[in-house]
Design an enzyme around this catalytic site. Structure first.
Site, mmCIF file in Angstrom:
data_model
loop_
_atom_site.group_PDB
_atom_site.id
_atom_site.type_symbol
_atom_site.label_atom_id
_atom_site.label_comp_id
_atom_site.label_asym_id
_atom_site.label_seq_id
_atom_site.Cartn_x
_atom_site.Cartn_y
_atom_site.Cartn_z
ATOM 1 C CG ASN A 168 -1.935 -1.279 0.798
ATOM 2 O OD1 ASN A 168 -1.455 -2.730 1.399
ATOM 3 N ND2 ASN A 168 -3.169 -1.129 0.993
ATOM 4 C CE LYS A 170 -4.128 1.475 -3.091
ATOM 5 N NZ LYS A 170 -5.511 1.452 -1.997
ATOM 6 C CB SER A 207 -3.420 3.966 10.835
ATOM 7 O OG SER A 207 -4.810 3.633 11.360
ATOM 8 C CG ASP A 216 -9.086 9.750 10.363
ATOM 9 O OD1 ASP A 216 -9.746 9.354 10.942
ATOM 10 O OD2 ASP A 216 -8.066 9.937 10.022
ATOM 11 C CG HIS A 232 -7.809 6.432 8.953
ATOM 12 N ND1 HIS A 232 -7.065 7.677 9.504
ATOM 13 C CD2 HIS A 232 -7.251 5.494 8.487
ATOM 14 C CE1 HIS A 232 -6.485 7.082 9.847
ATOM 15 N NE2 HIS A 232 -6.613 5.356 9.618
#
Lengths: 294, 294
Positions: free
Chosen positions: A62, A66, A151, A233, A268
């Site tokens: 990820n 991204k 996160s 978020d 988020h």
């Protein structure tokens, strides 16, 4: 470490984005990671490295695909490492049941409880095994390291940094989980991985660690962390505890060491991360003493 | 078009990355697309648009999440549209069998053969229905359009551009399929979608279309296409036919209208695309008369 296998290699911003797998002594399974080697590293020069830790449900893919970080890492001659977020394909049926426990949910800790203790040791993997592997087998100078994450990975970056302050020059995070002992994600994962004695959970909680290191006079004074947090978020209030974190740093008299930026309307996801990733690479590059090629 | 549904909206580089679904009259199914609206568009100003067409097996997600184009589109105040690459969830069992026919493999044509004719009409969808929808329901000026794409999407961008030269100001492509009537992908898809009469295939082949429009004196002289092609692309020789394309433009005396850049060592994936996407956005912005905000 002789079993390191290169799974793919793609030219990317003049350097290479490569995927490797290896048998991990920390997690007792095959682990996969992505690494971005800037052109200088491809040509054999040792370069500093930034660890980029992923969030719940993500993998080594990820952040690599991204976030858009390599463009800026290339400019500074900085390597990026994208570890997976948990062991994979192990004999733990419980690991595939939920999105917030087991696969994709390593929480960057050392599990002590069954059925997790054999494999769920992502703290050791990221803080110890991976740097040793990079040092031994890649053109990377692990004396110059930064760490960031998103996160659950922001929680990982901050807690690993605080427990190994001598090993990392720079620290930042995107929408980190800052007080997992008080949020639903942590209150599910920590008893499962660490048992019911909640005092053990504090070893993996940024606010608790800050209180501990300040009280022990063991917090470095020479770092400044960058944290970006979107105001749109959905996890901000109930899982991330950003405001509680800011208050804690004020109570501890260390608020000047944490630049927390609330970004209006951002959520988020990676559309948020990619918007601000240039600032984070700049932040780490500056701390690592790197200057941008023109 | 009243059934347009917003599925998600994320702030991204000051604008918004949104996902929509709608019932398509071209493909007779629900289609999904992503759209990047720069800040000016979010605030109601009509902005130009660049269509970004995906390759085989991709969806509306890949180019939107992995190419890193929005950063540069934001700078110019350019909208980006990322269509899906085929119909989805239709009553065609054959559509889910292979990666190069059916789902994810629309080839930007109008199918005439069963079982594809009812749904596999991605040419109409991209060239007609989507611009009409954007014109009616978004702050987008469809009089100022560019088009780009990757692999099968590069084929789509070039063929749609050539057949509708009055509708697009600018054109570029990443590793496009340039001569599908001669490569294995086209020779599988075209008979299935278009039937055994190979003369119908030429309507969807860039080299054939260039020959046709030059011979008819119907090729615009005022465009310059930008094409990037990695030399490490495993599909270069047998599927993309870049060298044959260059020779054809020379034979036709139009090579000055195509800037084909071979990029040393780059492969067929998004690590290649993201490395050069800034140049493509610059290319379209220049043709569209946009200047970058500082």
């Amino acid at each position: 470490m002789t079993d390191l296998q290169k799974l793919s290699s793609s030219k990317h911003f003049g350097g290479k984005l490569e995927k490797y797998s290896h048998q991990s002594s920390s997690t007792n399974c095959v682990m996969t990671f992505n690494i971005y080697l800037p052109e200088a590293a491809v040509n054999g020069t040792k370069v500093p490295v930034l660890y980029c830790l992923g969030g719940l449900t993500s993998s080594e893919e990820n952040f690599a695909t991204k976030a858009g970080a390599a463009s800026f890492a290339a400019k500074y001659g900085l390597a990026l490492v994208f570890p997976d977020t948990s062991p994979r394909n192990v004999d733990v049926p419980e690991a595939g049941v939920a999105s917030d426990l087991g696969y994709g949910a390593g929480f960057y800790l050392t599990a002590t409880q069954e059925p997790w203790a054999k494999n769920w040791n992502m703290y050791d993997y990221v803080a110890k095994e991976l740097p040793a592997l990079l040092d031994a087998q890649f053109p990377i100078d692990t004396k110059r390291q930064g760490i960031t994450g998103h996160s659950m990975g922001g929680h990982g970056a901050l807690t690993i940094f605080l427990k190994n302050q001598q090993n990392y020059t720079s620290i930042s995070a995107f929408a980190p989980i800052l007080h997992p002992t008080n949020c639903a994600w942590g209150q599910k994962a920590f008893p499962a991985y660490l048992g019911d004695d909640a005092t053990t959970w504090n070893n993996y909680d940024t606010i608790h660690l800050l209180r501990r290191y300040v009280s022990e006079n063991n917090l470095r004074k020479d770092f400044k962390a960058l944290i970006d947090q979107g105001t749109g978020d959905v996890f901000l209030e109930k899982q991330l505890f950003t405001n509680e974190f800011i208050q804690a740093t004020k109570d501890l008299g260390i608020e000047s060491q944490f630049e927390v930026r609330f970004q209006d309307g951002y959520d988020h996801g990676y559309y948020f991360i990619s918007t601000f990733v240039a600032d984070h690479i700049d932040h780490h590059a500056k701390a690592l003493g790197l200057t941008a090629a023109q």
